[in-house]
Structure formats: C-alpha cells, structure tokens
Design a protein around this motif. Structure first.
Motif, mmCIF file in Angstrom:
data_model
loop_
_atom_site.group_PDB
_atom_site.id
_atom_site.type_symbol
_atom_site.label_atom_id
_atom_site.label_comp_id
_atom_site.label_asym_id
_atom_site.label_seq_id
_atom_site.Cartn_x
_atom_site.Cartn_y
_atom_site.Cartn_z
ATOM 1 N N MET A 1 -7.187 -2.711 -9.065
ATOM 2 C CA MET A 1 -5.821 -3.199 -9.024
ATOM 3 C C MET A 1 -5.679 -4.362 -9.991
ATOM 4 O O MET A 1 -6.527 -5.229 -10.037
ATOM 5 N N PHE A 24 1.672 -3.384 -4.870
ATOM 6 C CA PHE A 24 1.272 -3.753 -3.515
ATOM 7 C C PHE A 24 1.550 -5.243 -3.338
ATOM 8 O O PHE A 24 0.917 -6.069 -4.000
ATOM 9 N N TRP A 26 1.448 -8.401 -0.825
ATOM 10 C CA TRP A 26 0.674 -8.753 0.354
ATOM 11 C C TRP A 26 0.606 -10.273 0.477
ATOM 12 O O TRP A 26 1.146 -10.993 -0.356
ATOM 13 N N CYS A 33 -1.514 -6.483 6.300
ATOM 14 C CA CYS A 33 -2.037 -6.406 4.929
ATOM 15 C C CYS A 33 -3.534 -6.143 4.968
ATOM 16 O O CYS A 33 -4.054 -5.328 4.199
ATOM 17 N N LYS A 37 -5.530 -3.023 3.352
ATOM 18 C CA LYS A 37 -6.628 -3.230 2.397
ATOM 19 C C LYS A 37 -7.902 -2.574 2.892
ATOM 20 O O LYS A 37 -8.614 -1.921 2.118
ATOM 21 N N TRP A 54 -2.300 0.763 -10.142
ATOM 22 C CA TRP A 54 -2.032 -0.152 -9.037
ATOM 23 C C TRP A 54 -1.847 -1.565 -9.567
ATOM 24 O O TRP A 54 -2.662 -2.051 -10.356
ATOM 25 N N HIS A 56 -0.835 -5.627 -7.955
ATOM 26 C CA HIS A 56 -0.726 -6.336 -6.673
ATOM 27 C C HIS A 56 -0.347 -7.787 -6.902
ATOM 28 O O HIS A 56 -0.544 -8.340 -7.986
#
Length: 112
Positions: A1, A24, A26, A33, A37, A54, A56
C-alpha cells in the motif's frame, strides 16, 4: 500500500498505470480498522488483484482527508477509476463481501 495525504491524493489518482485504485482511510486505535488490517494481512493474496493499486491514509494524522470525504467513521474504503470515484465501502463488511465488491468493480471495468 502506498501512503498518501490529502495534498498528494489527486496526483496519485492521476497516475492511471492501474485501472482501479482502492483508498483505505483508517486511524490508530480504531478497532474496526485493526480488524480490517488483520484480515487483509492474514490472507494477502485475497486482496491483491493485478489491476488494483492500494493507497492508504491515517485520517487522525490527516484530518483534511476525512473532511474531503465527509467521513463519519472509519475504516472507509473508496474505489476509483483514475480520478473518478466509483464507490465507497464504509466500515468493514468482512473479507468475503469486500472481495466480492472489488471483483464486481473489476468485472464492470472489463466490460467497458
């Protein structure tokens, strides 16, 4: 990610090397979260698709990102094709429903 911030998200989404992006969002000490994960780490191969990238961000450290997407809770997952937002998965629905949602988006992209 790949880690992004609100200030770098648009540039990251402009890179269309992969047709689908999952963002994502979080935060630390967020039980849901951590559940998400853990599920993704325990079965990494289930959450890796060749055409998916991905991104994040920890929204507790980057509240501008939370504001940008109008978050009322985390985790939140946003699905993009380039810079176009295709959908949102709020909270963690579980591994199987999450995988099915992403695979539906991939199938739809393949049809177009």
């Amino acid at each position: 990610m790949q880690r992004v911030h609100e200030a770098t998200l648009d540039a990251a989404l402009a890179d269309t090397a992969q047709p689908l992006t999952v963002l994502f969002l979080w935060g630390r000490d967020c039980p849901n979260c951590d559940i998400a994960k853990r599920a993704m780490l325990l079965a990494k191969e289930r959450f890796q698709w060749e055409p998916v990238r991905w991104l994040h961000d920890n929204v507790y450290e980057d509240p501008a990102m939370a504001t940008r997407f109008g978050l009322h809770g985390i985790p939140a997952f946003f699905v993009f094709a380039g810079q176009r937002k295709l959908g949102r998965i709020t909270s963690w629905p579980g591994a199987q429903p999450f995988v099915e949602a992403i695979e539906r988006q991939l199938a739809h992209l393949a049809e177009t």
